[in-house]
Structure formats: structure tokens, C-alpha cells
Enzyme design. Structure first.
Site, PDB file in Angstrom:
ATOM      1  N   LYS A  93       0.880  -1.182   0.000  1.00  0.00           N
ATOM      2  CA  LYS A  93       0.000   0.000   0.000  1.00  0.00           C
ATOM      3  C   LYS A  93       0.909   1.221   0.000  1.00  0.00           C
ATOM      4  CE  LYS A  93      -4.069   2.161   1.000  1.00  0.00           C
ATOM      5  NZ  LYS A  93      -5.434   1.925   0.530  1.00  0.00           N
ATOM      6  N   ASP A 146      -4.654  -0.330   6.115  1.00  0.00           N
ATOM      7  CA  ASP A 146      -5.084  -1.425   5.239  1.00  0.00           C
ATOM      8  C   ASP A 146      -4.061  -2.559   5.251  1.00  0.00           C
ATOM      9  OD1 ASP A 146      -7.453  -0.219   4.439  1.00  0.00           O
ATOM     10  OD2 ASP A 146      -6.463   0.934   2.877  1.00  0.00           O
TER      11      ASP A 146
END
Length: 221
Positions: A35, A44
Site C-alpha cells: 500500500k 489497510d
């Protein structure tokens, strides 16, 4: 080949899609998750790690992390900094030969700074793209517009993956988008009404996700 995962908007299921792919194929294919830009404290990267139970070696560190849960351009400005889009593009280009799922922030037109969007990043890095879409009301418009925007660029769109709960519109929304855009359907995932435990998630992945095992050949040939 690394793959960029974007969506038709925020919270349409990009992180869940990455979790599904990682849970089913990370060990057998040697996949990693990345990410590049995380905004907000709800990581996340941590979500995917917790859902899949995979070792930390399968997860690359965020390139940028900003406190404000907002678009990267604003979140970075609030910390008196700016995303170096040239450097980030070069970095993604340098890893394109590896097997990495790269999850973007929000949709394809999310600004990384005032004049540079996720779309620009994908185009410059030369990564193929998977578009994750909702199955709920409004998705036909959002998804077709996203596909049209992607096709105007030098970006290879691998197909669309749909995520959402059961509803009366679900099947027709998917059919309408696939037929109107003449795009490949990568699959669908039916969301549960309740949050699944890790073991329930893993059992569901093995049983229901990519039953014909088409994704490895499409994403990582």
C-alpha cells in the site's frame, strides 16, 4: 508482474479483494502486498495481515503514511509535505517484474497532489490494473465512467472484480457493466451481513473465491 488494484471509489472493497488474493495465493505464488500511500490510522496493510494470517514477510512497508483519513493530496498538505510522485512512479516501475499487489488509495481519480492523480501514477509506472467495483445502486455509472477514463490512458485494464451484499440489483448491475463496457469479469464476492472471523474468512476464501482459479493466469502470468 506486479498489479495495481484500484476502485470505483472509496470503500468499494479493494482491501478485501487484496485480502482474498493474498489468502488464497500468496504462499503458492510468492505474492507480496504493498500500500504505497496510507491515510488515516486504520491501516489497510494491518487489515490484510490480520485477515489472512500471513507472515509479515509478505507485506511491504507503506511508502507514505499520513494521519488524516483523507485524500493523499490533502492529508500530506496537512503535514506540510507532498507526495513525490516522480519518485513513487519510478519505484513502482522498478518492482513491476515482481509479484506484488499494489493497492491504491480510493478511486482512479484520487489526487496524490494538486495536479497528479492515481491514474497518472498507474500510467507512468506501466503496471496493469484491476478495477474493483461495488454491486449496489450507482455502480453502473461509477464503474462505466472509471473504465472509460482508464481506457483513455496507456493502461492495461485486466478486468473488473465485483464485491457487495446480496440485493435485487446485484446480478443485473454486473451484467449491464460487463456487456456495456465489453470488459472481462474477474469474479464476484458476496459480502456477508456480519463480520467474519479470520477462520471463517479463510474457509470462505478456499471454498468460494476464484473457484476456477483463473486469477493467477490473468494477474501473474
Amino acid at each position: 508482474m506486479s498489479v495495481f488494484v484500484s476502485g470505483t471509489g472509496t470503500d468499494v472493497g479493494k482491501t478485501l479483494f487484496c485480502s482474498l488474493v493474498m489468502a488464497k495465493y500468496a504462499k503458492s505464488l510468492g505474492l507480496k502486498y504493498f500500500k504505497p500511500i496510507q491515510t488515516g490510522s486504520d491501516s489497510d496493510r494491518v487489515k490484510v495481515m490480520n485477515l489472512t494470517g500471513l507472515n509479515e514477510s509478505h507485506f511491504l512497508k507503506n511508502y507514505y503514511t499520513f494521519e488524516l483519513p483523507a485524500s493523499p493530496h490533502l492529508a500530506s498538505e496537512m503535514e506540510n509535505t507532498q507526495v513525490d510522485t516522480d519518485e513513487l512512479s519510478r519505484h513502482l516501475f522498478s518492482i513491476k517484474g515482481e509479484k506484488i499487489l499494489v493497492e491504491g488509495a480510493g478511486g482512479v481519480y484520487v489526487p496524490l497532489n494538486r495536479y497528479f492523480f492515481t491514474m497518472d501514477l498507474v500510467e507512468q509506472s506501466k503496471l496493469p490494473l484491476v478495477l474493483v467495483a461495488s454491486t449496489e445502486l450507482g455502480t453502473v455509472n461509477h464503474t462505466l465512467l472509471s473504465i472509460e477514463a482508464i481506457r483513455r490512458r496507456d493502461i492495461r485494464l485486466l478486468g473488473v472484480y465485483f464485491i457487495g451484499p446480496e440485493n435485487p440489483l446485484r446480478s443485473d448491475n454486473i451484467r449491464t457493466i460487463i456487456e456495456a463496457a465489453e470488459i472481462g469479469l474477474l469474479g464476484t464476492f458476496l459480502l456477508e451481513e456480519r463480520k467474519l472471523s479470520r477462520q471463517e474468512f479463510l474457509d470462505k476464501v478456499v471454498e468460494e473465491f476464484d473457484p476456477d482459479r483463473i486469477l493467477p493466469d490473468i494477474l501473474f502470468p
